[in-house]
Design a protein around this motif. Structure first.
Motif, short mmCIF file in Angstrom:
data_model
loop_
_atom_site.label_atom_id
_atom_site.label_comp_id
_atom_site.label_asym_id
_atom_site.label_seq_id
_atom_site.Cartn_x
_atom_site.Cartn_y
_atom_site.Cartn_z
N CYS A 39 0.34 -0.70 -0.20
CA CYS A 39 0.05 -0.02 -0.25
C CYS A 39 0.55 1.01 -0.01
N ASP A 40 2.29 1.29 -0.25
CA ASP A 40 2.86 2.53 0.36
C ASP A 40 3.22 2.80 -1.65
N HIS A 41 2.35 1.59 -2.28
CA HIS A 41 2.99 1.93 -3.99
C HIS A 41 1.60 2.96 -4.39
N ALA A 42 2.30 3.41 -5.14
CA ALA A 42 0.49 3.25 -5.64
C ALA A 42 0.15 1.96 -6.68
N GLU A 43 -1.26 2.11 -6.32
CA GLU A 43 -1.17 0.70 -6.98
C GLU A 43 -1.22 0.59 -8.54
N PRO A 44 -0.66 -0.74 -9.22
CA PRO A 44 0.69 -1.05 -10.36
C PRO A 44 -1.09 -0.82 -11.58
N ASN A 45 -1.81 -0.61 -11.30
CA ASN A 45 -2.74 -0.44 -12.53
C ASN A 45 -2.98 1.11 -12.60
N ARG A 46 -2.15 0.97 -13.41
CA ARG A 46 -1.62 2.95 -13.69
C ARG A 46 -3.36 3.22 -15.63
N THR A 47 -3.75 2.23 -15.93
CA THR A 47 -4.57 2.40 -16.73
C THR A 47 -5.89 3.03 -16.72
N ASP A 48 -6.77 3.35 -17.10
CA ASP A 48 -7.93 4.10 -17.12
C ASP A 48 -9.67 2.92 -17.40
N ASN A 49 -9.00 1.64 -17.03
CA ASN A 49 -9.86 1.19 -17.15
C ASN A 49 -11.45 1.09 -15.81
N TYR A 305 11.45 -5.35 -18.78
CA TYR A 305 10.80 -5.78 -18.80
C TYR A 305 10.50 -4.70 -17.55
N THR A 306 11.01 -3.58 -17.66
CA THR A 306 10.67 -2.30 -16.63
C THR A 306 8.61 -2.22 -16.64
N ALA A 307 8.02 -2.40 -17.85
CA ALA A 307 6.54 -2.36 -17.82
C ALA A 307 6.17 -3.41 -17.19
N GLN A 308 6.30 -4.34 -17.77
CA GLN A 308 6.64 -5.64 -16.32
C GLN A 308 6.10 -6.12 -15.29
N TYR A 309 7.73 -5.87 -14.77
CA TYR A 309 8.08 -5.12 -13.01
C TYR A 309 7.12 -4.46 -12.24
N ALA A 310 6.87 -3.35 -13.52
CA ALA A 310 6.36 -2.67 -12.91
C ALA A 310 4.07 -2.50 -13.00
N ARG A 311 4.06 -3.72 -12.86
CA ARG A 311 2.19 -3.92 -13.27
C ARG A 311 2.36 -4.91 -12.67
N TYR A 312 3.70 -5.38 -12.12
CA TYR A 312 3.74 -6.26 -11.21
C TYR A 312 4.16 -5.84 -9.62
N GLY A 313 4.88 -4.81 -9.70
CA GLY A 313 5.13 -4.54 -8.85
C GLY A 313 6.28 -5.16 -7.81
N ILE A 314 7.07 -5.06 -9.14
CA ILE A 314 9.02 -5.96 -9.10
C ILE A 314 9.71 -5.03 -8.89
N THR A 315 10.18 -4.52 -7.60
CA THR A 315 10.81 -3.43 -7.94
C THR A 315 13.26 -3.82 -7.18
N VAL A 462 0.26 -13.04 -22.92
CA VAL A 462 -0.73 -12.75 -22.26
C VAL A 462 -0.73 -13.48 -20.88
N LEU A 463 -0.82 -14.96 -21.23
CA LEU A 463 -0.89 -15.54 -19.80
C LEU A 463 0.64 -15.08 -18.69
N ILE A 464 1.94 -14.95 -19.36
CA ILE A 464 2.97 -14.42 -18.03
C ILE A 464 2.92 -13.04 -17.89
N PHE A 465 2.23 -12.31 -18.58
CA PHE A 465 1.52 -11.57 -18.36
C PHE A 465 -0.03 -10.49 -18.29
N THR A 466 -0.76 -11.36 -17.97
CA THR A 466 -1.85 -11.02 -17.73
C THR A 466 -2.63 -10.14 -16.96
N ARG A 467 -2.06 -9.52 -16.47
CA ARG A 467 -2.68 -7.85 -16.09
C ARG A 467 -1.81 -6.87 -17.33
N LEU A 468 -1.07 -6.91 -18.26
CA LEU A 468 -0.65 -6.15 -18.91
C LEU A 468 -2.15 -6.64 -19.74
N ALA A 469 -2.33 -7.57 -20.70
CA ALA A 469 -3.40 -8.38 -21.45
C ALA A 469 -4.74 -7.60 -21.47
#
Ligand code: FEO
Ligand code: CA
Ligand code: CA
Length: 689
Positions: A39-49, A305-315, A462-469
Motif C-alpha cells: 500500500c505504500d506504492h501507487a496501485e500498479p494498475n495505471r490504466t483508466d479501465n 521488463y521495465t513495464a512488466q515488473y512495474a505492473r506486478y510491483g517487482i522493484t 497474455v498468460l505470463i503478463f496477464t495484468r498487462l493483457a
C-alpha cells in the motif's frame, strides 16, 4: 512506476513500534511481512479501465446515503448495541435446527472483542489441529524455537497457515492441505540466536504448503492430526526447494527459462500461497499471491521488463533472500519472478506426484481459484487478483469434466486446466433508481490455449503478463478481489472485495460495483465511528451467471456493503440492520451444505479482532451477518471450510500477535497458549458435547 526509497534488507531489528496502525487495524508488521508494504506504492494498475461515467457515480453516492438513512434510524441505536454484542433477540437464524449442524443451529453472535483467544459461539468448541512447527513427515525433529533450521522447517508445519482444504480419504480419515503464506521474522526468532542469513533461510523454508492426514475425533465434528507419522503416508511438505512442473501453453517460453531451469518447464518452490480451492477431481489449487516482494537486485534491472515488473510491483527491493540463494537476485536472473504468480495444483492423494503450475490460468497476484462444473460439463475456475484496482478472472476448460470414478477419468480431469479460455470481468451498473448496487457483467476473453484476443500480444504474452493483457480489454478495476467462489447450492458466485483505501481518489473513481469513496471506522469496540477516505470495510459481490458458468454474461449485486450496521453506508442484503454483526474486510469465503456463506475477515477496522461470520444467501434472512468466532490478538481468520455434513468448521489462525512493536521476547499474543510465543495454527470448531 516510481520506486519508493529502498529500505534495509530484513534483519533481526524489530519493526519500529508505533502507536497507530497503518490501514485501520492492519499492523505495520503485517504490511511489511505479508505484502512488502504494497500500500505504500501507487496501485500498479495505471490504466483508466473501469470508470463508469460520473453521473452514475454521483447518483450512486447520493443513493448510498439515502439507502443507509432508510434503514439507519433504528439501526443506529441497535447497531451501537450490536457493536458491543447486543443483537436483537428476534434475530435467530435459521429457523430449522439440527443438533451439531453448523448450518442450521441458531447461535448467539459472538461480540466484537480484543481477547487473545479463539472465541466461538456458545454451545460450540474448538480443537487445534496443527501448529506452526508441528512435525509433518516421519523423522522430522520436534520443534524448538531456539534450534530452528531450514531442514527442520521443511519437515514441519510452516508458518502463517492460510488456505485449508480437506478431502476425504475414508469414513473417519481425511487429508488436509494447508498454505503457508508468509513469515514474520520479528515473532519467530529469539534475539541473538541466529545470523541474518540463517533467519532468511529458515523463513524461506517456512513458506509453501503442508499435506497432513487427519482423523475423526471422539466428539462428532472434531478432527485431529494423525500422530503416527509412519502411518500418515500422504503427509508432505511443499517448500522453497520443491520441484514444480510448469504446464499449459506458456510452458517452455523463453521468459520462463532461468539459470535454475533453462528449459522453462519447471519451477523451484512456491511462494506466498494465499487462498485456494479443492477440485471435483480431488486435487487442491493454491494461489501464489504477493510473490513480487521476494526479489532483490544487485545492479540494474533488465530493461526488457521495465513495464512488466512495474505492473506486478517487482522493484528489486526484496527480503534479502538473494544472500541465501542467488536466484532471488533480479539482476542475475531477470526471469526467476516469472516462475511465480501462478495457480499451483497439488494432488494430495499422490505424495510422490510433482505439483504443477498452470500457465493457462494466467499470472497475477492470485488469491486463489475455485472450480465449478458448468452445465455444459466444462470446468470453470473463478479467480481474484488481490491488488487495489485489479481484476476478477475466469477460466473455462476446453474439454469436459469426466465424472466417472476411474483412473482414466482422473487422468483426463488432471489435464482440464491446461487448455481453455481465460477471461476478465467487466461490470456495468444500472444506476441508482432501483435502490440497489447492481447491474450486468461480461467476461472479456483474453486468450485460449491457441489464440490470443489481445492485440499485439501472443498467447504466452497474455498468460505470463496477464495484468498487462487485461489492461488492454477494458475490465473493471475492483477493490482488491480476494476469494471468488461459486456457491453450488444456488449457482451464484461470491467475491470478497476486501477494501481499497484509494477508492474515490481521482485516479480511482467510484462506480456502482465499487461505490464508496468514504466509510466509517472505529478504533475500538466502544469508540465512536469516524469517517475515513476510501472503501475501508469491503463488500461481498454476488454474481449470477446468465446461461451458465461457461457463458459470457452475468448479472451482479452487492450482497453486503460491510462495516458497522450503525454506519449509514452499510447494507446487509436488505435485512434489518439491528440483527447483524459488524463485519469488516471480508477475505475468504466458503459455503455450508445449505448454501449459506461463511466469511473470514482480515484487517477489521471496527476495533475488534478478526473473525468468521455466517450469512444466509436466500430467504427472509438473506444478508443477516452473524459472527460465529473471533480470532486471537493480531490474527486474521483464513481458509474457512465447512466439512463433514456441516459438523465441522476448519479455519486457519494466521499471524497471531502480529501487532506493531511485538518481538519474540515481548509478544502481543501467546495463542494457542502452548508456548510463550504465538503459533499460527489450523483449528476446527464443532458442537460442544
Ligand atoms: Fe493473502 Fe489476498 O490475501
Ligand atoms: Ca442499481
Ligand atoms: Ca486472503
Amino acid at each position: 512506476m516510481t520506486q519508493t526509497p529502498s529500505r534495509p534488507l530484513l534483519s533481526l531489528t524489530p519493526v519500529t513500534p508505533t502507536t497507530t496502525n497503518r490501514h485501520g487495524s492492519r499492523s505495520r508488521m503485517t504490511c511489511f511481512f505479508r505484502c512488502g508494504n504494497a500500500c505504500d506504492h501507487a496501485e500498479p494498475n495505471r490504466t483508466d479501465n473501469g470508470h463508469i461515467q460520473d453521473e452514475i457515480t454521483k447518483a450512486v453516492q447520493r443513493r448510498s446515503v439515502l439507502k443507509g438513512a432508510a434503514v439507519g434510524t433504528g439501526a443506529f441505536v441497535v447497531g451501537t448495541g450490536a457493536a458491543s454484542g447486543g443483537l436483537s433477540a428476534a434475530a435467530v437464524q435459521p429457523a430449522r435446527a439440527t443438533s451439531g449442524d453448523l448450518a442450521t443451529s441458531p447461535f448467539k453472535a459472538v461480540a466484537p472483542n480484543k481477547r487473545d483467544a479463539v472465541t466461538v459461539a456458545e454451545g460450540f468448541t474448538t480443537s487445534v489441529v496443527m501448529r506452526w512447527g508441528d512435525r509433518v513427515v516421519a523423522g522430522a525433529p520436534a520443534f524448538d524455537a531456539a534450534k530452528q533450521t531450514p531442514e527442520a522447517a521443511r519437515q514441519q508445519f510452516g508458518y502463517n497457515c492460510d488456505y485449508v482444504g480437506v478431502l476425504p480419504t475414508g469414513r473417519d480419515e481425511a487429508v488436509m492441505v494447508v498454505n503457508h503464506e508468509y513469515t514474520d521474522e520479528n515473532l519467530m526468532f529469539p534475539a541473538d540466536t541466529y545470523t541474518p542469513a540463517q533467519i532468511k533461510a529458515i523463513a524461506m523454508s517456512n513458506h509453501g504448503m503442508s499435506v497432513v492426514e487427519i482423523r475423526r475425533g471422539v466428539v462428532p465434528g472434531d478432527w485431529r492430526a494423525e500422530t503416527n507419522l509412519r502411518k500418515a503416508k500422504l503427509n508432505r511438505r511443499l517448500h522453497i526447494e520443491t520441484e514444480f512442473k510448469i504446464v499449459g501453453p506458456a510452458a517452455g517460453d523463453e521468459r520462463l527459462m532461468t539459470i535454475d531451469d533453462p528449459s522453462g518447464r519447471s519451477a523451484r518452490g512456491t511462494l506466498n500461497n494465499c487462498a485456494g480451492g479443492s477440485t471435483p477431481w480431488g486435487t487442491v489449487l493454491s494461489g501464489e499471491e504477493n510473490f513480487n516482494q521476494y526479489f532483490d537486485k544487485s545492479g540494474a534491472l533488465d530493461a526488457r521488463y521495465t513495464a512488466q515488473y512495474a505492473r506486478y510491483g517487482i522493484t528489486g527491493t526484496g527480503k534479502g533472500w538473494s544472500e541465501v540463494d542467488s536466484r532471488f537476485d533480479l539482476t542475475l536472473d531477470p526471469h526467476e519472478p516469472h516462475r511465480f504468480g501462478w495457480i499451483v495444483e497439488v494432488d494430495p492423494m499422490s505424495p510422490t506426484s510433482t505439483p504443477r503450475k498452470h500457465t493457462m490460468l494466467g499470472r497475477f497476484k492470485h488469491e486463489g481459484a475455485n472450480i465449478v462444473i458448468a452445465k455444459n460439463g466444462k470446468a470453470v475456475a473463478y479467480m481474484g487478483d488481490d491488488e487495489r484496482g485489479d481484476y476478477i478472472y475466469r477460466f473455462v476448460s476446453a474439454e469436459k469434466f469426466d465424472p466417472a470414478r476411474t483412473a482414466k477419468a482422473r487422468r483426463h480431469n488432471l489435464t482440464l486446466l491446461t487448455k481453455g479460455t481465460l477471461s476478465v470481468a467487466k461490470f456495468s451498473g444500472d444506476g441508482s433508481e432501483d435502490g440497489e448496487y447492481d447491474g450486468t457483467g461480461q467476461w472479456l476473453p483474453l486468450c485460449t490455449d491457441t489464440t490470443s484476443y489481445v492485440e499485439g500480444m501472443s498467447v504466452a504474452d497474455v498468460l505470463i503478463f496477464t495484468r498487462l493483457a487485461a489492461d488492454k480489454v477494458g475490465p473493471t478495476k475492483m477493490d482488491r478481489p480476494e476469494d471468488v467462489e461459486p456457491n453450488l447450492v444456488n449457482g451464484k458466485v461470491y467475491a470478497a472485495l476486501t477494501n481499497n483505501s484509494n477508492r474515490g481518489k481521482p485516479e480511482l473513481p467510484v462506480d456502482e460495483a465499487n461505490p464508496l469513496a468514504s466509510s466509517m471506522v472505529r478504533a475500538s469496540p466502544g469508540a465512536p465511528l469516524t469517517s475515513a477516505s476510501g472503501n475501508r470495510n469491503g463488500y461481498v459481490l454476488e454474481m449470477t451467471p446468465v446461461g451458465g458458468h461457461a457463458a459470457s454474461r452475468f448479472t451482479w449485486d452487492l450482497l453486503l456493503v460491510c462495516g458497522d450496521p450503525a454506519a449509514a453506508e452499510t447494507y446487509f442484503g436488505g435485512v434489518d440492520k439491528a440483527t447483524v454483526s459488524p463485519i469488516s474486510c471480508p477475505d475468504n469465503v466458503t459455503f455450508d451444505n445449505e448454501g449459506q456463506l461463511w466469511i473470514s475477515t482480515d484487517g477489521n477496522v471496527l476495533g475488534s479482532n478478526d473473525g468468521i461470520f455466517r450469512v444466509p444467501t436466500q430467504g427472509p434472512l438473506r444478508g443477516q451477518v452473524r459472527q460465529f468466532v473471533t480470532m486471537p490478538r493480531g490474527a486474521e481468520a483464513c481458509g474457512p471450510l465447512i466439512y463433514d455434513k456441516n459438523r465441522s468448521l476448519f479455519f486457519a489462525v494466521q499471524h497471531p500477535g502480529e501487532i506493531d512493536g511485538a518481538t519474540f521476547e515481548n509478544q502481543a499474543s501467546t495463542w494457542p497458549h502452548t508456548d510463550d510465543f504465538p503459533r499460527p495454527s489450523v483449528v476446527v470448531a464443532y458442537r460442544r458435547r
